[in-house]
Design an enzyme around this catalytic site. Sequence first.
Site, PDB file in Angstrom:
ATOM      1  N   GLU A   1      22.944  35.120  21.060  1.00  0.00           N
ATOM      2  CA  GLU A   1      23.886  34.357  20.234  1.00  0.00           C
ATOM      3  C   GLU A   1      23.255  33.034  19.825  1.00  0.00           C
ATOM      4  OE1 GLU A   1      27.730  33.693  22.032  1.00  0.00           O
ATOM      5  OE2 GLU A   1      27.743  35.692  22.958  1.00  0.00           O
TER       6      GLU A   1
ATOM      7  N   GLU B   1      36.536  34.023  12.858  1.00  0.00           N
ATOM      8  CA  GLU B   1      37.591  34.606  13.691  1.00  0.00           C
ATOM      9  C   GLU B   1      38.784  33.648  13.746  1.00  0.00           C
ATOM     10  OE1 GLU B   1      36.089  37.252  17.109  1.00  0.00           O
ATOM     11  OE2 GLU B   1      34.649  35.603  17.062  1.00  0.00           O
TER      12      GLU B   1
ATOM     13  N   LYS C   1      40.879  33.062  17.079  1.00  0.00           N
ATOM     14  CA  LYS C   1      40.193  32.644  18.302  1.00  0.00           C
ATOM     15  C   LYS C   1      40.796  31.323  18.783  1.00  0.00           C
ATOM     16  CE  LYS C   1      35.503  32.802  20.093  1.00  0.00           C
ATOM     17  NZ  LYS C   1      35.181  34.137  20.466  1.00  0.00           N
TER      18      LYS C   1
ATOM     19  N   GLU D   1      35.715  26.731  16.609  1.00  0.00           N
ATOM     20  CA  GLU D   1      35.646  28.043  17.246  1.00  0.00           C
ATOM     21  C   GLU D   1      35.993  29.171  16.281  1.00  0.00           C
ATOM     22  OE1 GLU D   1      34.818  29.393  20.400  1.00  0.00           O
ATOM     23  OE2 GLU D   1      33.770  27.474  20.391  1.00  0.00           O
TER      24      GLU D   1
END
Length: 502
Positions: free
Chosen positions: A267, A321, A324, A330
Amino acid sequence: MALHHFLLLLCVVVVVSFVAADEEPFIGVNIGTDLSDMPHPTQVAALLKAQKIQHVRLFDADQAMLIALAKTGIQVVVTVPNDELLAIGQSNSTAANWVSHNVVAHYPATNITAICVGSEVLTTLPNAAKVLVNAIKYIHSALVASNLDRQIKVSTPLSSSIILDSFPPSQAFFNRSLNPVLVPLLDFLQSSGSYLMLNVYPYYDYMQSNGVIPLDYALFKPLPPNKEAVDSNTLLHYTNVFDAMVDAAYFAMAFLNYTNIPVVVTESGWPSKGDSNEPDATVDNANTYNSNLIKHVLNKTGTPKHPGIAVSTYIYELYNEDTKPGPTSEKNWGLFDANGEPIYILRLTGSGDTLANDTGNSTFCVAKDGADPKMLQAALDWACGPGKVECSPLLQGQPCYEPDNVIAHANYAFDTYYHKMGKTPDSCDFNGVATISSTDPSHGSCVFPGSLGKNGTLANFTAPSTNSTNSDSSAYNLRSCELRIRNLLMVTGFILCGLALL
């Protein structure tokens, strides 16, 4: 002595053969699913194919996604979710059932190449740490039983936060309280020919450094030699956080006497939007980081400790996302929104078609927000002069004269030049004051080339001849401004060499 030279030659051949046979470095993407409107797996697969993305990592082993990825050739990493780890780590048969259902049932139609057993378990689920290595070994045993252990690697993604004293990298070591897990984990990775999975986030390192880490150093931006970070023990020079963290992992492993385990970054990325206390989570910074990261990996730059040996990396992540939890950042690490529209157009060279994510073929070159007006004017003058852009639409009374300011005029000239040069990323730089955008800057009767060019027919590219006296062009030919073009796993072979020379 003759035997020694023969072994030395053999050693070189072995190492060269290892490099030639080893997989080329790659860029992959993570696919998270915390979206209020998650695309159907077939839509996800279609986007991956359109973007020529050949490597993906799933945070689970979703059956519909594995079926959608079948026969695409895309290399897939599946994950044992953290909430299943305790059961698998305590039962060989549970692990075997998991592999049977999630791997064997789909392979080889779905090209599964690795299994992540949990994710950042040591830092997010410490109560499961004691069964982590057991879970990994049980999963691997199930692969052995199915004759898939050579095709599919097993490892677990680790947070870079477990590496202490990470700069200078040569002094780095793993958090010693984790050694009871890390040592058997590294033993397994070494014996099975697997790799250390590491999550590397220069964004967080930068945010938590309280100004110690410069933004340019975190973003892979070119640094003058006096701004590079120097490891006082090795005298190696570091120009970015990413390389320093990867080398810290190599040195931390070497501290425990493991020197032949490659690193794969599972990641890494940069958020494109954040809260008021996250001012550097911007579209431009996200674009800069990911574009530079991709070029860094695919150009086989390597790290200072291992130059030329690139570290394959999975970008976090494919989609924003929106569900999230946590701060705004985030929710905004994605390259695309749920509809498959790019959040920004990556500025890439040398990546082939991989992640050239202009899905609509509609990109424009415009002035960068906050660009210095004098530099914009100089770049505009260059485009309408030596750049041979036909700038007559910018003259008074013409369609693109209004609004009469340097930003609007530069937008038109930059975009015209960008399309004239075939939309190459390097043609949209103009000394750092331009950027690629997916937003059409056309307005009123002023239609930009990108709006007209979707069928391949571009407008306003009548370049003046060298002896032209056309006043429309000479009106903007005030001074020139040069356009700068940004120039943007082999450890085991050496162990074999050392053994051969003993």
